[in-house]
Design a protein around this motif. Sequence first.
Motif, short mmCIF file in Angstrom:
data_model
loop_
_atom_site.label_atom_id
_atom_site.label_comp_id
_atom_site.label_asym_id
_atom_site.label_seq_id
_atom_site.Cartn_x
_atom_site.Cartn_y
_atom_site.Cartn_z
N UNK A 49 62.81 15.91 13.49
CA UNK A 49 62.29 17.19 13.01
C UNK A 49 62.94 18.36 13.74
N UNK A 50 63.25 18.17 15.03
CA UNK A 50 63.94 19.23 15.78
C UNK A 50 65.34 19.46 15.23
N UNK A 51 66.03 18.39 14.82
CA UNK A 51 67.35 18.54 14.22
C UNK A 51 67.27 19.29 12.90
N UNK A 52 66.25 18.99 12.11
CA UNK A 52 66.05 19.71 10.85
C UNK A 52 65.82 21.19 11.11
N UNK A 53 64.99 21.49 12.10
CA UNK A 53 64.73 22.89 12.46
C UNK A 53 66.01 23.57 12.96
N UNK A 54 66.82 22.85 13.72
CA UNK A 54 68.05 23.43 14.24
C UNK A 54 69.02 23.78 13.12
N UNK A 55 69.11 22.92 12.12
CA UNK A 55 69.99 23.20 10.99
C UNK A 55 69.54 24.46 10.25
N UNK A 56 68.23 24.59 10.02
CA UNK A 56 67.71 25.79 9.36
C UNK A 56 67.98 27.03 10.20
N UNK A 57 67.79 26.91 11.51
CA UNK A 57 68.01 28.05 12.41
C UNK A 57 69.48 28.48 12.37
#
Length: 497
Positions: free
Chosen positions: A166-174
Motif C-alpha cells: 500500500x505504501x508503494x501504491x501511495x508513493x506512485x500516486x504521490x
Amino acid sequence: MTSTDATVLLVFVPLLAACLAVLAPPRARSPIAAATLLALPLLLWVVTSAVLADGVLHVALAGHAAPLGIQLRADGLALLMLWLVALAGGAAGLYALASHPPASAHGGRFWPLWLLMLAGLNGLFLSADLFNVYVAIELVTLSAIALIAADGQAGALRAAMRYLLLAMLASLAYLLGVALLYAEHGSLDLYALARSVAEPQASHATLTALSLISIALLLKAAVFPLHVWLPAAHAQAPGAVSAVLSALVVKTAVVLLYRLWFWTAAGLDRDAVWLLFGLLGAAAVLFGSLAALVQAQIKRVVAYSTVAQLGYLMLVFPLIGHTGGAPSAWYGAGCQLASHGLAKAAMFLAAAGLVHGLGSGRIDRLAGAGKAFPVCLFAFGLAGVSLMGLPPSGGFLAKWLLLEAAWAQRGWGWIAVLLVGSLLAAGYVFRVLAAAFVASPAGGAAVRPVSSAMSLPALALALLSLVMGFVAAPLFQLLAVAAPDIAGVAPAHGGSR
C-alpha cells in the motif's frame, strides 16, 4: 554552534550514526544510538531558541539556494514535530535499549534501521520541497516496514508486506502528482508554489496533482477508510516500533496535508476539500473508537485508538476555515499532535511491557496485572486520561480548543463527534484497566519481570502528556511562528533569515 549548523545536524547526526551502526560491531551499536538520542534535544534547543527570537529559519545546504539546491525550513510546526521526535523517539529508544540486547540478531538489525528512521523524520519535517519530502517519507516508510518485520514472525511479515504494497501504491500516486505540478509550474517548493497556484482559475493538471498527492498522504496517514494496513502493522511490531509508528510515522503525512492545503493551496477555494477531510475524520473517530471497544488484544485496542485519534487531526480542516474559530482550531491541532504523540507512545510502551510480563497480549488474561506491573498500568491510565480528553491533560486542552472552534461556527455535528469520541475512548481505556485490576486466578500464567528501564519511559511520556495541560503557553508561542494566514490565524515572527 550556530542555529544553521544545528539545523543541518538534526538530519545528518542520526544519518551518520545509522551508517556507523552498520559498520560497528553489535555491542557498539547501543552506545551509538544512546549518544544520538541524547544529542538531538541539545541541537533542537539551539534551533528553537533561534526561531523563537528571529522567526523562520532557512538553511540552503552547501550554499545552493532553491530551486537547484536543497533547502531546510524550520518554523513553528516543524519544531513542534521535531521535539515530538526527540521526546517520543527518545523514550521509545530507551525502551528498546532495555528490550533488545545488542549482541542479539534482532539488536544488530534494529539500531541502524531505528537511526535511519529518525534521520528521515527530522529531514521530512524540515523539508520545504515536495521531492525532498518524497525522499524523506520513503526513508521513514521503508525503515518502519523493516522494523516491523525484524522479528521474522509470520504475522509481522504479513503486516509488513501489506504496509509495503500500500505504501508503494501511495508513493506512485504521490510521484505522479509531483510530476504534474512540476510540469505545470516549474517548481516543487511548497511555498513558492503557493504564488503560482493562487491563480484565479487553477488548471485541471494542478487540481489533479493536488488530489493525487492528497490521496497518497491519506493512505500513508491511515486515515479512514484507507487505514487497513495500520492495525496489523502496529499490533505486530515490537513495542518501541509500535510507539513511534503511532506517535510519529503516521503523523508525517497529516503534517504534510497541513502544509499542502494551508500553505501551498492557499489561493484556491478549499471549502469542499476541507469538508470532505472533516467527514473522513469524523468517520475515523467513530469507527476507530468502536473497533477499539471490541478488540481482544491490548495492542490492537491501542492501534484502533490511533485510527480514531487521527480523525481529530482531520477535523481541523473544516474548523479552521471559519472566521473566529480558526485560531482555536490551529492551536487545537498543535495540541492534538503533541498530546496524542506523547500519550500514544506511552500507551504502546506500557502495553508492550504488559505483554512482555504476562507473556500474552489478550485482555482476558490481564487479571492481576495491576498488582504485578503497577507502573505500566499507571502509565497506561495516565495516557488514557489524555486520549479521553479529561482535564488537566494536553488532550483535554486540544479537544477544548477544537470544541471552541466548532462552537464558533455552530458546527453541532463536529461537536457531537468530539463528545461521542471522548466517551468511546473512556470505554476502551476503562475496559483494559478493569480487566487488569481483577484479582489473578489461582494457577495463572507465569509472570516475567518488567525492568524499570522498560516501564519508566512510558510513565515519563504519560506524565508529559498530562503536564501539557498546565504549560501550553510555550507550545502556543511555537505554533504562532509562521502560522497559516487563514481566517484570522495571524502569523507571528513570520520573517525569515
